[in-house]
Write a protein that holds these residues in place. Sequence first.
Motif, PDB file in Angstrom:
ATOM      1  N   ILE A 107       0.851  -1.192   0.000  1.00 48.69           N
ATOM      2  CA  ILE A 107       0.000   0.000   0.000  1.00 48.69           C
ATOM      3  C   ILE A 107       0.889   1.245   0.000  1.00 48.69           C
ATOM      4  O   ILE A 107       2.047   1.202   0.408  1.00 48.69           O
ATOM      5  N   ALA A 108       0.300   2.346  -0.504  1.00 49.20           N
ATOM      6  CA  ALA A 108       1.066   3.593  -0.602  1.00 49.20           C
ATOM      7  C   ALA A 108       1.209   4.263   0.770  1.00 49.20           C
ATOM      8  O   ALA A 108       2.156   5.006   1.025  1.00 49.20           O
ATOM      9  N   LYS A 109       0.264   3.996   1.647  1.00 53.87           N
ATOM     10  CA  LYS A 109       0.301   4.576   2.998  1.00 53.87           C
ATOM     11  C   LYS A 109       1.615   4.249   3.716  1.00 53.87           C
ATOM     12  O   LYS A 109       2.140   3.145   3.552  1.00 53.87           O
ATOM     13  N   ALA A 110       2.068   5.204   4.532  1.00 57.57           N
ATOM     14  CA  ALA A 110       3.302   4.988   5.289  1.00 57.57           C
ATOM     15  C   ALA A 110       3.116   3.840   6.282  1.00 57.57           C
ATOM     16  O   ALA A 110       2.078   3.726   6.946  1.00 57.57           O
ATOM     17  N   GLN A 111       4.115   2.950   6.347  1.00 52.95           N
ATOM     18  CA  GLN A 111       4.047   1.814   7.273  1.00 52.95           C
ATOM     19  C   GLN A 111       5.353   1.667   8.047  1.00 52.95           C
ATOM     20  O   GLN A 111       6.418   1.918   7.522  1.00 52.95           O
ATOM     21  N   GLN A 112       5.191   1.207   9.265  1.00 52.26           N
ATOM     22  CA  GLN A 112       6.329   0.938  10.138  1.00 52.26           C
ATOM     23  C   GLN A 112       6.907  -0.435   9.802  1.00 52.26           C
ATOM     24  O   GLN A 112       6.182  -1.419   9.773  1.00 52.26           O
ATOM     25  N   THR A 113       8.214  -0.490   9.578  1.00 51.99           N
ATOM     26  CA  THR A 113       8.820  -1.801   9.348  1.00 51.99           C
ATOM     27  C   THR A 113      10.298  -1.764   9.700  1.00 51.99           C
ATOM     28  O   THR A 113      10.764  -0.786  10.309  1.00 51.99           O
ATOM     29  N   VAL A 114      11.034  -2.829   9.352  1.00 54.59           N
ATOM     30  CA  VAL A 114      12.479  -2.891   9.616  1.00 54.59           C
ATOM     31  C   VAL A 114      13.190  -3.362   8.353  1.00 54.59           C
ATOM     32  O   VAL A 114      12.567  -3.904   7.439  1.00 54.59           O
ATOM     33  N   ASP A 115      14.494  -3.154   8.319  1.00 54.16           N
ATOM     34  CA  ASP A 115      15.270  -3.699   7.213  1.00 54.16           C
ATOM     35  C   ASP A 115      15.962  -4.997   7.660  1.00 54.16           C
ATOM     36  O   ASP A 115      15.778  -5.440   8.803  1.00 54.16           O
TER      37      ASP A 115
END
Lengths: 358, 358, 358, 358
Positions: free
Chosen positions: C304-312
């Motif tokens: 999705i285009a919405k900003a999302q919290q994640t990790v690398d």
Amino acid sequence: MSGNTIGVLFSVTTWGESHGPATGAIVDGCPPGIDLAERDIQGALNRRRPGLSDASSSRQEADAVEILSGVFDGRTTGTPISLLIRNKDAREGEYDALEEVFRPGHGDFTYFHKYGVRDHRGGGRASGRETAARVAAGAVAAKIIDRAGMSVTAYTKALGGIVADASLCVADMIDSEKIRSNELCCPDPEAAAGMLEKLREAARNGDSLGGIVEIVVRGCPPGLGEPVFDKLDADLAGALMGIGTVKGVEIGAGFEVAQMTGSQANDPMTPEGFTSNHAGGILAGISTGQDIVIRVACKPIASIAKAQQTVDIHGKPVVLNVKGRHDVSVIPRIVPVCEAMVNIVLADHWLRQKAVRV
Amino acid sequence: MSGNTIGVLFSVTTWGESHGPATGAIVDGCPPGIDLAERDIQGALNRRRPGLSDASSSRQEADAVEILSGVFDGRTTGTPISLLIRNKDAREGEYDALEEVFRPGHGDFTYFHKYGVRDHRGGGRASGRETAARVAAGAVAAKIIDRAGMSVTAYTKALGGIVADASLCVADMIDSEKIRSNELCCPDPEAAAGMLEKLREAARNGDSLGGIVEIVVRGCPPGLGEPVFDKLDADLAGALMGIGTVKGVEIGAGFEVAQMTGSQANDPMTPEGFTSNHAGGILAGISTGQDIVIRVACKPIASIAKAQQTVDIHGKPVVLNVKGRHDVSVIPRIVPVCEAMVNIVLADHWLRQKAVRV
Amino acid sequence: MSGNTIGVLFSVTTWGESHGPATGAIVDGCPPGIDLAERDIQGALNRRRPGLSDASSSRQEADAVEILSGVFDGRTTGTPISLLIRNKDAREGEYDALEEVFRPGHGDFTYFHKYGVRDHRGGGRASGRETAARVAAGAVAAKIIDRAGMSVTAYTKALGGIVADASLCVADMIDSEKIRSNELCCPDPEAAAGMLEKLREAARNGDSLGGIVEIVVRGCPPGLGEPVFDKLDADLAGALMGIGTVKGVEIGAGFEVAQMTGSQANDPMTPEGFTSNHAGGILAGISTGQDIVIRVACKPIASIAKAQQTVDIHGKPVVLNVKGRHDVSVIPRIVPVCEAMVNIVLADHWLRQKAVRV
Amino acid sequence: MSGNTIGVLFSVTTWGESHGPATGAIVDGCPPGIDLAERDIQGALNRRRPGLSDASSSRQEADAVEILSGVFDGRTTGTPISLLIRNKDAREGEYDALEEVFRPGHGDFTYFHKYGVRDHRGGGRASGRETAARVAAGAVAAKIIDRAGMSVTAYTKALGGIVADASLCVADMIDSEKIRSNELCCPDPEAAAGMLEKLREAARNGDSLGGIVEIVVRGCPPGLGEPVFDKLDADLAGALMGIGTVKGVEIGAGFEVAQMTGSQANDPMTPEGFTSNHAGGILAGISTGQDIVIRVACKPIASIAKAQQTVDIHGKPVVLNVKGRHDVSVIPRIVPVCEAMVNIVLADHWLRQKAVRV
């Protein structure tokens, strides 16, 4: 899984007909992180290619392999590896004369009875062409085998009744590079010369020759093979007997055991290891850690120029003179096919053993 | 499916150790509506029982089979058939002297390396005792084979170097009842007498003998077998090489093809049928409708009274004199085991073919 | 068979990554003599193609299928059918920004932990692109299903909370052509209009939507399905849950049975047949002959285009805005994928039943 | 393998009919060296036993399990483990009145059409009795799962419309011992009291009740599950839908995803881990390392005392009042069955992963 897949964890599915657009294989279960490029596979395919020796047909096939999946940045990803080999030199019209004829020694008759349809183009699925896909898949298996510290070498043991000197076929002396440099993949150059003479004679007679291939596995750790039906020797025998040309498989002393006594056949053990290897490296279906030694009997090429008695699909008698470009013997082209099948079986069992001792 | 199951549609799973409480088999995929009672299975088990000939040990096993499921009102229901055989005469203490010794020619060494555990009681899972379960399952397969119009007969072709007269081993002449009435399951009574003499001599020497079993399938329709890995000959070779004692398998002319030319090996076809059967009833992995002919090489019994060099699990040298009740040869007890494996493979392929021509 | 093969007699193996050179499938076990051309498969692939509705991405893929084996003169031969789909519009650079980022809701994280290697190009093997191969294989299965008198139709039951009118989803009223002509494959045009509105709203928000697909099988004979693990409903549930987007599967009354009594749930039988179908056409894992009714829950597209919290991959936090061409919902593109999986399972069980009643 | 075997490396084959002499399972692929005794299995079987709650029938079965192979000196040997459970309380005559009647909601009708034979004794192979064998095999799987650091706990989530409080069903709070001490295996004692009330009411009405079981797996490492057909969720769904009573399976948010947006459904990742678990511990078919959460919908027991409309095998209408000892709900007896199936699937995938990262 109608019979075109082999292996439990490392599995190979082949597809393709001799005169269709292409042939290929899916290799599933290859561990991730193994270096793999088309050139690794091409080397094995080149050894199977026709036209390399007097035994081979003049059909020209580049047999260039294309890796379509499962490899990223030069390494396997763990996902299925799709291998594609285009059929370059399939002359569709070449087999028209055979459209309704069952060629003796071929699968024409049995495929027709099995499927009720007729694909007369050079043997269709039953053609030796299918083994190109096996060799390609086997080359992937060989990378796993190599990582496991094993190596598989096959060579010509006998051809047209000429037998290689046993003292040159001892596993310790086997040199893969040397064997592969011999026109007939024979470790005994003198015997090879005699075999070539036999081949030329058979070619002159419009006939073909059978032979024996021996396969040696070095570096196999003890413990590979599953009881009781998926024994290592059972799977090897099944895989090798599944090559169209093979009519017999034996391990270690093989058929000679029938004439031995227990005190002769048993391999004594000492603190330094076994003192003989009649078992051929497999006891109770599980590898002992010794060299694995296998022999397969290859029948003569069925397509011969000599006149043969046969029938057509309507049951009418026909005298057949097979034309076209045919090998005089499956040897030496079958040698890399035997190696491929053994590599595939070993890769599968090596992976299976990883899930036994956890 | 760690190797104890065979078959795709008609499948057999065996379980049990030689000195555990019982052994048995699950037969799955048996069609419904087939008459089946314990006596149908008991007959085959009785032929495998020890103590029937001079070749056999004196271990007494009733080998009484119990059908625990899959049969209702005397007919199969289509659900799994569970077969149970209690081990009656397993003397636990008998093998204590072998607790730490690897017996030459046995699976002791390889099982230990595979599993890292030691079950020294008479071979555990690797024991010939496991074949009782195969024979029981094979008797169920034989009922299907019979319905399909096929029959499987195995017999002793060679023992201790004595070979049965080939003219008495022609499929047309084979008489199952006669063979089974011979002490060594040999169709040539004169050769059988010589074999018995050899057996007695070996017994006197504390030694054992190897031999060859030939298996003939009559009535097989054309079309059984799947390309390219599940060929009928591949599956037969795998199933037979999976018998512990077998070191070689050949179909039709077998290893002799290595010395034949194509014009000799090819079986000509006429409107009346094939005029020879070097193919042994299988072409390109699919049955031709001719008799299927298979030979297997059986190694001598590994347990011999003669002193043998070996090691224990700590790697220390041991001189071993195996005591206990052991056969002098797997022949004739292996004969019904070979029949069982062929029955199982054929039942599976016959059912598989039902889903090909729909 | 590391998980890329499904089916016992009719089996499908898929291969290929979203941004590799191609994807494809091997269909093994297709009976001989069935008319099959590339156009038969292309129709199903076209229905799966992106860009057909407001729900779909603008990635352009011709998805042209090539049949490489198993078909001769327009009919299947019984040998493996190799299907090849080249990836035409795979923009390699497109995913470079994601090289080290685990996208929420995607397989990036789990594949990395499984294989220890990273193929960041658009999901690699976990991409929805793999379903093209399933749809191609399913189109072959559909030809068998058709010959067996069955038909499979899937449609959009719910999307973004809007539910199609149940009275329009009754099997008797289902019209495959009509459904396929609807932009969202929904049998209720009014509900479809509401769904489209929801889709546009989600697109505006840079978000995505989940939904429910219902699948109906008509003409299924009684008796398909195997006890006890390969039940027809078990295999259907496994096949459908194996579609990446699916988080729930129910048959017949499904989760509603949890609130029913036995007298409500049991389907009474009369001489004219069943009077209800809470079982959804399957009892004790075997088809009843009624319509088979299945529903699957599809999660919203994870990209999705919405900003999302994640990790690398180093565990560092990242705020992710997924760019690129992504669908707003897997519906309607997932509809032919559901049909494919059901066709594949039914073809397999139909063939398996051929070997039960022999 | 006609459907009575599940698993690739850790495989379970069950056999047995409800009113035959016994039922049992073969567990193949259990690693060697695991402590295993009959008491380990008996505990799980006891939890499945009838007569433990108001929901259960009064049929008395000791369900004493006997280990017949694969264990030596209290530890597994790596060979097949044969588990036998004698049917003690099978009253043959009990079902005579049903000899020709198809009971609604049962497999009578479908088995008859599948096999063409009739085993009317209490459902035969389709009986819930078969699940005793699954539970026994699952107890072996649980030993492997335990060694892998995982644990599986199932509990009653809903029964007869009463739903357990979600805050008491959070994985962190789940206490296996506490749940198992509850008569209905419900983590919410208050809800359990309501459920019992519903059960008594249904019993008075001669009716039965459906419900929902939730299964939680803790300690699952990331990386289990195979693409693309043998996904972990696919195999779990297949295994659970293969329980006779189950009509729906969902993972994580399950059917709720149909109404969610991507920004709601995606589970954000932070350096400390996932901040939600809508995925239910499985992404792209592979475990994430979070708790795995599964729910299954169980239909009401089909055998009810209430009069029901049905037909006999001749198609004649019958009004049926089922007599005999029947449960009012499969809950709570189905709870250990659900655990067993999940244990079996996880053991298999844990072993399979051992062969991926080599």
